[in-house]
Design an enzyme around this catalytic site. Structure first.
Site, PDB file in Angstrom:
ATOM      1  N   ARG A  59      40.887  14.347 -65.601  1.00 26.77           N
ATOM      2  CA  ARG A  59      40.587  13.306 -64.632  1.00 26.77           C
ATOM      3  C   ARG A  59      39.661  12.233 -65.229  1.00 26.77           C
ATOM      4  O   ARG A  59      39.789  11.055 -64.940  1.00 26.77           O
ATOM      5  CB  ARG A  59      39.942  13.906 -63.382  1.00 26.77           C
ATOM      6  CG  ARG A  59      39.763  12.860 -62.309  1.00 26.77           C
ATOM      7  CD  ARG A  59      39.306  13.421 -60.975  1.00 26.77           C
ATOM      8  NE  ARG A  59      39.512  12.417 -59.949  1.00 26.77           N
ATOM      9  CZ  ARG A  59      38.591  12.075 -59.048  1.00 26.77           C
ATOM     10  NH1 ARG A  59      37.429  12.690 -59.025  1.00 26.77           N
ATOM     11  NH2 ARG A  59      38.856  11.151 -58.154  1.00 26.77           N
ATOM     12  N   HIS A  63      40.201   8.135 -65.229  1.00 30.75           N
ATOM     13  CA  HIS A  63      39.220   7.168 -64.721  1.00 30.75           C
ATOM     14  C   HIS A  63      38.807   6.186 -65.804  1.00 30.75           C
ATOM     15  O   HIS A  63      38.638   4.996 -65.549  1.00 30.75           O
ATOM     16  CB  HIS A  63      37.978   7.895 -64.187  1.00 30.75           C
ATOM     17  CG  HIS A  63      38.181   8.456 -62.821  1.00 30.75           C
ATOM     18  ND1 HIS A  63      37.158   8.696 -61.943  1.00 30.75           N
ATOM     19  CD2 HIS A  63      39.308   8.827 -62.174  1.00 30.75           C
ATOM     20  CE1 HIS A  63      37.644   9.181 -60.815  1.00 30.75           C
ATOM     21  NE2 HIS A  63      38.938   9.289 -60.942  1.00 30.75           N
ATOM     22  N   ASP A  71      38.103   3.005 -72.923  1.00 33.04           N
ATOM     23  CA  ASP A  71      37.059   2.533 -73.834  1.00 33.04           C
ATOM     24  C   ASP A  71      35.793   3.366 -73.711  1.00 33.04           C
ATOM     25  O   ASP A  71      34.714   2.927 -74.130  1.00 33.04           O
ATOM     26  CB  ASP A  71      36.737   1.056 -73.558  1.00 33.04           C
ATOM     27  CG  ASP A  71      36.063   0.865 -72.198  1.00 33.04           C
ATOM     28  OD1 ASP A  71      36.143   1.786 -71.358  1.00 33.04           O
ATOM     29  OD2 ASP A  71      35.459  -0.198 -71.986  1.00 33.04           O
ATOM     30  N   ASN A  91      32.826   9.379 -58.058  1.00 35.57           N
ATOM     31  CA  ASN A  91      32.425  10.202 -59.203  1.00 35.57           C
ATOM     32  C   ASN A  91      32.332  11.678 -58.830  1.00 35.57           C
ATOM     33  O   ASN A  91      31.930  12.489 -59.649  1.00 35.57           O
ATOM     34  CB  ASN A  91      31.067   9.736 -59.747  1.00 35.57           C
ATOM     35  CG  ASN A  91      29.911  10.173 -58.854  1.00 35.57           C
ATOM     36  OD1 ASN A  91      30.115  10.686 -57.757  1.00 35.57           O
ATOM     37  ND2 ASN A  91      28.706   9.976 -59.333  1.00 35.57           N
ATOM     38  N   HIS A 188      47.664  16.422 -60.729  1.00 37.02           N
ATOM     39  CA  HIS A 188      47.114  17.224 -59.630  1.00 37.02           C
ATOM     40  C   HIS A 188      47.643  18.654 -59.621  1.00 37.02           C
ATOM     41  O   HIS A 188      47.473  19.368 -58.641  1.00 37.02           O
ATOM     42  CB  HIS A 188      47.355  16.513 -58.286  1.00 37.02           C
ATOM     43  CG  HIS A 188      46.539  15.254 -58.153  1.00 37.02           C
ATOM     44  ND1 HIS A 188      46.785  14.289 -57.219  1.00 37.02           N
ATOM     45  CD2 HIS A 188      45.467  14.820 -58.878  1.00 37.02           C
ATOM     46  CE1 HIS A 188      45.897  13.294 -57.358  1.00 37.02           C
ATOM     47  NE2 HIS A 188      45.091  13.596 -58.363  1.00 37.02           N
ATOM     48  N   THR A 189      48.262  19.058 -60.693  1.00 39.33           N
ATOM     49  CA  THR A 189      48.584  20.474 -60.884  1.00 39.33           C
ATOM     50  C   THR A 189      47.333  21.250 -61.323  1.00 39.33           C
ATOM     51  O   THR A 189      47.322  22.476 -61.321  1.00 39.33           O
ATOM     52  CB  THR A 189      49.699  20.656 -61.941  1.00 39.33           C
ATOM     53  OG1 THR A 189      49.966  22.052 -62.082  1.00 39.33           O
ATOM     54  CG2 THR A 189      49.314  20.104 -63.318  1.00 39.33           C
ATOM     55  N   ASP A 248      51.638  23.195 -64.662  1.00 41.34           N
ATOM     56  CA  ASP A 248      53.069  23.420 -64.437  1.00 41.34           C
ATOM     57  C   ASP A 248      53.569  22.396 -63.416  1.00 41.34           C
ATOM     58  O   ASP A 248      52.849  21.440 -63.105  1.00 41.34           O
ATOM     59  CB  ASP A 248      53.302  24.862 -63.959  1.00 41.34           C
ATOM     60  CG  ASP A 248      52.515  25.167 -62.685  1.00 41.34           C
ATOM     61  OD1 ASP A 248      51.997  24.227 -62.046  1.00 41.34           O
ATOM     62  OD2 ASP A 248      52.417  26.349 -62.325  1.00 41.34           O
TER      63      ASP A 248
HETATM   64  C1  HEM Z   1      47.762   8.319 -58.031  1.00 38.60           C
HETATM   65  C2  HEM Z   1      46.519   8.048 -57.712  1.00 38.60           C
HETATM   66  C3  HEM Z   1      45.441   9.087 -57.712  1.00 38.60           C
HETATM   67  C4  HEM Z   1      44.576   9.332 -56.695  1.00 38.60           C
HETATM   68  C5  HEM Z   1      44.500   8.585 -55.373  1.00 38.60           C
HETATM   69  C6  HEM Z   1      43.753  10.440 -57.090  1.00 38.60           C
HETATM   70  C7  HEM Z   1      42.737  10.963 -56.328  1.00 38.60           C
HETATM   71  C8  HEM Z   1      42.050  12.125 -56.634  1.00 38.60           C
HETATM   72  C9  HEM Z   1      41.012  12.703 -55.816  1.00 38.60           C
HETATM   73  C10 HEM Z   1      40.492  12.129 -54.519  1.00 38.60           C
HETATM   74  C11 HEM Z   1      40.629  13.851 -56.409  1.00 38.60           C
HETATM   75  C12 HEM Z   1      39.607  14.863 -55.887  1.00 38.60           C
HETATM   76  C13 HEM Z   1      38.238  14.612 -56.419  1.00 38.60           C
HETATM   77  C14 HEM Z   1      37.260  15.602 -55.852  1.00 38.60           C
HETATM   78  O1  HEM Z   1      37.301  15.861 -54.663  1.00 38.60           O
HETATM   79  O2  HEM Z   1      36.451  16.122 -56.610  1.00 38.60           O
HETATM   80  C15 HEM Z   1      41.398  14.000 -57.614  1.00 38.60           C
HETATM   81  C16 HEM Z   1      41.296  15.044 -58.490  1.00 38.60           C
HETATM   82  C17 HEM Z   1      41.958  15.110 -59.687  1.00 38.60           C
HETATM   83  N1  HEM Z   1      42.807  14.164 -60.205  1.00 38.60           N
HETATM   84 FE1  HEM Z   1      43.528  12.560 -59.245  1.00 38.60          FE
HETATM   85  N2  HEM Z   1      44.127  10.857 -58.337  1.00 38.60           N
HETATM   86  C18 HEM Z   1      45.154  10.053 -58.759  1.00 38.60           C
HETATM   87  C19 HEM Z   1      45.787  10.100 -59.984  1.00 38.60           C
HETATM   88  C20 HEM Z   1      45.463  10.995 -60.976  1.00 38.60           C
HETATM   89  C21 HEM Z   1      45.932  10.913 -62.331  1.00 38.60           C
HETATM   90  C22 HEM Z   1      46.802   9.795 -62.884  1.00 38.60           C
HETATM   91  C23 HEM Z   1      45.432  11.990 -62.998  1.00 38.60           C
HETATM   92  C24 HEM Z   1      45.616  12.381 -64.428  1.00 38.60           C
HETATM   93  C25 HEM Z   1      46.741  12.249 -65.080  1.00 38.60           C
HETATM   94  C26 HEM Z   1      44.649  12.740 -62.041  1.00 38.60           C
HETATM   95  C27 HEM Z   1      44.027  13.933 -62.309  1.00 38.60           C
HETATM   96  C28 HEM Z   1      43.208  14.601 -61.427  1.00 38.60           C
HETATM   97  C29 HEM Z   1      42.634  15.899 -61.709  1.00 38.60           C
HETATM   98  C30 HEM Z   1      42.874  16.742 -62.950  1.00 38.60           C
HETATM   99  C31 HEM Z   1      41.833  16.217 -60.607  1.00 38.60           C
HETATM  100  C32 HEM Z   1      40.977  17.475 -60.427  1.00 38.60           C
HETATM  101  C33 HEM Z   1      39.590  17.171 -60.910  1.00 38.60           C
HETATM  102  C34 HEM Z   1      38.698  18.376 -60.911  1.00 38.60           C
HETATM  103  O3  HEM Z   1      39.091  19.470 -60.522  1.00 38.60           O
HETATM  104  O4  HEM Z   1      37.560  18.216 -61.328  1.00 38.60           O
HETATM  105  N3  HEM Z   1      44.675  12.093 -60.843  1.00 38.60           N
HETATM  106  N4  HEM Z   1      42.253  12.924 -57.729  1.00 38.60           N
HETATM  107  C1  LIG Z   2      27.410  10.556 -58.928  1.00 38.93           C
HETATM  108  O1  LIG Z   2      26.611   9.526 -58.399  1.00 38.93           O
HETATM  109  C2  LIG Z   2      25.403   9.940 -57.797  1.00 38.93           C
HETATM  110  C3  LIG Z   2      24.661   8.737 -57.252  1.00 38.93           C
HETATM  111  O2  LIG Z   2      25.511   7.756 -56.777  1.00 38.93           O
HETATM  112  C4  LIG Z   2      24.530  10.654 -58.837  1.00 38.93           C
HETATM  113  O3  LIG Z   2      23.368  11.154 -58.235  1.00 38.93           O
HETATM  114  C5  LIG Z   2      25.343  11.821 -59.446  1.00 38.93           C
HETATM  115  O4  LIG Z   2      24.599  12.409 -60.488  1.00 38.93           O
HETATM  116  C6  LIG Z   2      26.667  11.319 -60.004  1.00 38.93           C
HETATM  117  N1  LIG Z   2      27.462  12.446 -60.480  1.00 38.93           N
HETATM  118  C7  LIG Z   2      27.868  12.557 -61.763  1.00 38.93           C
HETATM  119  C8  LIG Z   2      28.693  13.749 -62.063  1.00 38.93           C
HETATM  120  O5  LIG Z   2      27.589  11.753 -62.628  1.00 38.93           O
END
Ligand code: HEM
Ligand SMILES: *[C@@H]1O[C@H](CO)[C@@H](O)[C@H](O)[C@H]1NC(C)=O
Ligand SMILES: *[C@@H]1O[C@H](CO)[C@@H](O)[C@H](O)[C@H]1NC(C)=O
Ligand SMILES: *[C@@H]1O[C@H](CO)[C@@H](O)[C@H](O)[C@H]1NC(C)=O
Length: 316
Positions: A59, A63, A71, A91, A188-189, A248
């Site tokens: 993720r 971002h 970058d 974040n 999101h797998t 997967d």
């Molecule tokens: C299509 C638009 C996308 C949206 C709106 C989106 C949104 C989100 C959100 C809201 C989360 C949950 C964050 C949390 O609650 O901690 C998430 C998690 C995640 N996203 Fe996306 N995402 C998108 C595209 C992508 C892409 C392109 C990738 C990578 C190729 C990706 C990989 C991930 C991964 C791996 C997680 C899990 C992160 C974790 O467990 O720490 N996402 N995403």
């Molecule tokens: C996310 O942002 C908050 C403040 O906006 C900060 O306190 C926190 O440490 C940040 N989390 C990460 C993982 O950098």
């Protein structure tokens, strides 16, 4: 005949006309032969201690690439009044940054001043997929690190409440297609979602439905029990898919069953073209992997920086 000669001559002089300053997949072969093994070692070691590392790394690369190109801007610390991307609103799940620090430290010993943080991030993202059982691909490298990171730029990231036209537009702004959108959503797998990111679907969905009617009712009630309307548990949430440590195609299968987390996932079923791709990826893990790799290479080729940072968290 003359035309053929002229064309092949042009090809010799400019083998990749659009690739001026572009990336190449053997970039570090001579500059830093240990690059691949050091990075891979850092990912494997961290993952053996913490299974959530791969999702965090994948993720983080996404971002990074969506803001100012890949970058390394997502890695920079806030400084003085400047709030960096890392401290911007979405974040919530950025983590495992220490893996980049560890790889960078080891790389600075072996090949000082040579490897960019942006390349490390692109490569750990690939290794995160590989250690989770997903496909391997050669990562084109040669990125530079940027010097700017602004929390306000995180507005450019797609939001989980986006509908299909907003998603397509957001990806198109980065030169990414509808197919890239569907394939990369397969990220999101892996991983975990906090309650706040899917709250809109399970409470007060709209004027006529408290719960998004496209959600499987049993799945929805499980989510509601983990995330009550006035959730007080800070880290509460749910896995992004039922096999969220394995890379997967289960994400697509679950999506077709009404078991996706975000409105943005569900939105992929709302146009014929995106729905067809979801069905294709649900029925063929190979087709998904091929598409994912090709879209990852495309996304990770959005470059932007200008230096090789010494410390990934601060500009030189
Ligand atoms: C299509 C638009 C996308 C949206 C709106 C989106 C949104 C989100 C959100 C809201 C989360 C949950 C964050 C949390 O609650 O901690 C998430 C998690 C995640 N996203 Fe996306 N995402 C998108 C595209 C992508 C892409 C392109 C990738 C990578 C190729 C990706 C990989 C991930 C991964 C791996 C997680 C899990 C992160 C974790 O467990 O720490 N996402 N995403
Ligand atoms: C996310 O942002 C908050 C403040 O906006 C900060 O306190 C926190 O440490 C940040 N989390 C990460 C993982 O950098
Ligand atoms: C998506 O949302 C935008 C902004 O709310 C809205 O203008 C647009 O009509 C919506 N599109 C679809 C297909 O629902
Ligand atoms: C609520 O959402 C459902 C499913 O998307 C839709 O059928 C219904 O028309 C919506 N109701 C309102 C008032 O927007």
């Amino acid at each position: 005949m003359e035309v053929v000669v002229a064309l092949s001559f042009a090809f010799l002089v400019f083998p990749f006309p659009s690739a001026v300053g572009a990336l190449s997949s053997n970039y570090y072969d001579h500059k830093c032969p240990q690059f691949e093994s050091i990075v891979r070692g850092a990912v494997e070691k961290a993952t053996s201690n913490d299974k959530t590392v791969p999702s965090g790394l994948l993720r983080m690369h996404f971002h990074d690439c969506f803001i100012r190109g890949c970058d390394g801007s997502v890695l920079l610390n806030s400084k003085g009044k400047n709030k960096a991307e890392k401290d911007g609103p979405p974040n919530i799940s950025l983590h495992a940054l220490y893996v980049i620090d560890n790889a960078k430290k080891a790389l600075e010993v072996e090949c000082p001043g040579v490897v960019s943080c942006a390349d490390i991030l692109a490569t750990v993202a690939r290794d995160a997929v590989v250690v989770s059982g997903g496909p391997y691909w050669e990562v084109p490298n040669g990125r530079k690190d940027g010097r700017i990171s602004l929390a306000s730029d995180t507005r450019q990231l797609p939001a989980p409440v986006f509908n299909i036209s907003q998603l397509k537009q957001n990806f198109a702004q980065k030169g990414l297609s509808t197919k890239d959108l569907v394939a990369l959503s397969g990220g999101h797998t892996l991983g975990f979602a906090h309650c706040s990111t899917f709250q809109n679907r399970i409470h007060n969905f709209n004027a006529t439905h408290d719960v998004d009617p496209t959600l499987n009712p049993f799945f929805a009630s499980r989510l509601r029990s983990v995330c009550p309307a006035h959730n007080k548990v800070r880290n509460a949430g749910a896995p992004l898919d039922s096999s969220n440590l394995i890379f997967d195609n289960a994400y697509y299968k679950l999506l077709l069953q009404g078991k996706s987390m975000f409105s943005s996932d569900q939105a992929l079923l709302t146009t014929p073209k995106t729905k067809e791709l979801v069905s294709k990826f649900a029925s063929s893990r190979k087709a998904f992997e091929r598409a994912f790799v090709s879209s990852m290479i495309k996304m990770s080729s959005l470059t932007g920086g200008e230096e090789i940072r010494r410390d990934c968290r601060v500009v030189n």
